[in-house]
Write a protein that holds these residues in place. Structure first.
Motif, short mmCIF file in Angstrom:
data_model
loop_
_atom_site.label_atom_id
_atom_site.label_comp_id
_atom_site.label_asym_id
_atom_site.label_seq_id
_atom_site.Cartn_x
_atom_site.Cartn_y
_atom_site.Cartn_z
N MET A 1 0.85 -1.18 0.00
CA MET A 1 0.00 0.00 0.00
C MET A 1 0.89 1.23 0.00
N LEU A 2 0.50 2.19 -0.81
CA LEU A 2 1.18 3.48 -0.87
C LEU A 2 0.20 4.56 -0.42
N VAL A 3 0.57 5.28 0.62
CA VAL A 3 -0.22 6.43 1.10
C VAL A 3 0.54 7.67 0.68
N HIS A 4 -0.14 8.54 -0.07
CA HIS A 4 0.59 9.67 -0.64
C HIS A 4 -0.30 10.90 -0.77
N LYS A 5 0.33 12.07 -0.54
CA LYS A 5 -0.38 13.33 -0.77
C LYS A 5 -0.46 13.59 -2.27
N VAL A 6 -1.43 14.41 -2.67
CA VAL A 6 -1.64 14.62 -4.10
C VAL A 6 -2.21 16.01 -4.37
N ILE A 7 -1.88 16.54 -5.56
CA ILE A 7 -2.37 17.86 -5.96
C ILE A 7 -2.86 17.79 -7.41
N ASP A 8 -3.87 18.58 -7.70
CA ASP A 8 -4.30 18.79 -9.08
C ASP A 8 -3.79 20.17 -9.49
N LEU A 9 -2.59 20.20 -10.06
CA LEU A 9 -1.96 21.47 -10.41
C LEU A 9 -2.72 22.23 -11.48
N ASP A 10 -3.33 21.51 -12.43
CA ASP A 10 -4.09 22.19 -13.49
C ASP A 10 -5.25 22.98 -12.89
N LEU A 11 -5.93 22.38 -11.94
CA LEU A 11 -7.05 23.06 -11.29
C LEU A 11 -6.56 24.27 -10.49
N ILE A 12 -5.46 24.11 -9.80
CA ILE A 12 -4.88 25.21 -9.02
C ILE A 12 -4.48 26.35 -9.96
N LYS A 13 -3.86 26.02 -11.08
CA LYS A 13 -3.43 27.05 -12.04
C LYS A 13 -4.62 27.79 -12.63
N ARG A 14 -5.73 27.07 -12.87
CA ARG A 14 -6.90 27.70 -13.48
C ARG A 14 -7.71 28.52 -12.49
N PHE A 15 -7.88 28.02 -11.26
CA PHE A 15 -8.83 28.64 -10.34
C PHE A 15 -8.27 28.98 -8.96
N GLY A 16 -6.99 28.71 -8.73
CA GLY A 16 -6.44 28.84 -7.39
C GLY A 16 -6.11 30.24 -6.95
N HIS A 17 -5.94 31.17 -7.90
CA HIS A 17 -5.59 32.54 -7.56
C HIS A 17 -4.38 32.56 -6.62
N VAL A 18 -3.33 31.86 -7.02
CA VAL A 18 -2.12 31.79 -6.20
C VAL A 18 -1.03 32.67 -6.80
N THR A 19 -0.15 33.12 -5.95
CA THR A 19 0.98 33.92 -6.41
C THR A 19 1.98 33.02 -7.12
N PRO A 20 2.83 33.58 -7.95
CA PRO A 20 3.86 32.76 -8.62
C PRO A 20 4.75 32.01 -7.62
N ASP A 21 5.08 32.65 -6.50
CA ASP A 21 5.91 31.98 -5.50
C ASP A 21 5.19 30.78 -4.88
N LEU A 22 3.91 30.95 -4.58
CA LEU A 22 3.15 29.84 -4.01
C LEU A 22 3.00 28.72 -5.03
N LEU A 23 2.76 29.05 -6.30
CA LEU A 23 2.64 28.03 -7.33
C LEU A 23 3.94 27.24 -7.46
N THR A 24 5.07 27.92 -7.42
CA THR A 24 6.36 27.23 -7.46
C THR A 24 6.51 26.29 -6.28
N HIS A 25 6.12 26.76 -5.10
CA HIS A 25 6.17 25.90 -3.91
C HIS A 25 5.30 24.67 -4.10
N LEU A 26 4.07 24.85 -4.58
CA LEU A 26 3.15 23.73 -4.77
C LEU A 26 3.69 22.73 -5.78
N GLU A 27 4.27 23.23 -6.85
CA GLU A 27 4.84 22.35 -7.89
C GLU A 27 6.03 21.55 -7.35
N ASN A 28 6.82 22.17 -6.50
CA ASN A 28 8.04 21.52 -5.99
C ASN A 28 7.80 20.62 -4.79
#
Length: 94
Positions: A1-28
């Motif tokens: 079993m693998l337990v893992h955190k996950v993100i939908d970056l496409d959704l965040i980029k489209r609707f997240g209203h995040v700063t470029p710095d926060l987006l870089t953090h989320l991607e990394n």
């Protein structure tokens, strides 16, 4: 079993209203469903449990969508973790 955190970056980029710095953090610092699927398939695990969902609102992305995204490239079972879930781990016999 693998337990893992996950993100939908496409959704965040489209609707997240995040700063470029926060987006870089989320991607990394987060893993996409396709990356989780690749790791799980390579490791040969029978089940993936997705946790720490970003975004976490079921109104934005439903559990079935998370499951479907992670199932592309991964042949095992996918469970979207929710608070107080209990997941059985089968006993392996030799």
């Amino acid at each position: 079993m693998l337990v893992h955190k996950v993100i939908d970056l496409d959704l965040i980029k489209r609707f997240g209203h995040v700063t470029p710095d926060l987006l870089t953090h989320l991607e990394n610092s987060h893993t996409t469903t396709s990356q989780v699927a690749q790791v799980a398939q390579s490791a040969g695990v029978a089940k993936v449990v997705l946790t720490h969902l970003v975004p976490s609102s079921p109104r934005l992305i439903r559990d079935l969508v998370w499951q479907a995204q992670c199932s592309v490239g991964y042949g095992g079972s996918v469970h979207v973790g929710n608070d107080l879930d209990q997941i059985s781990i089968p006993v392996r016999t030799r």
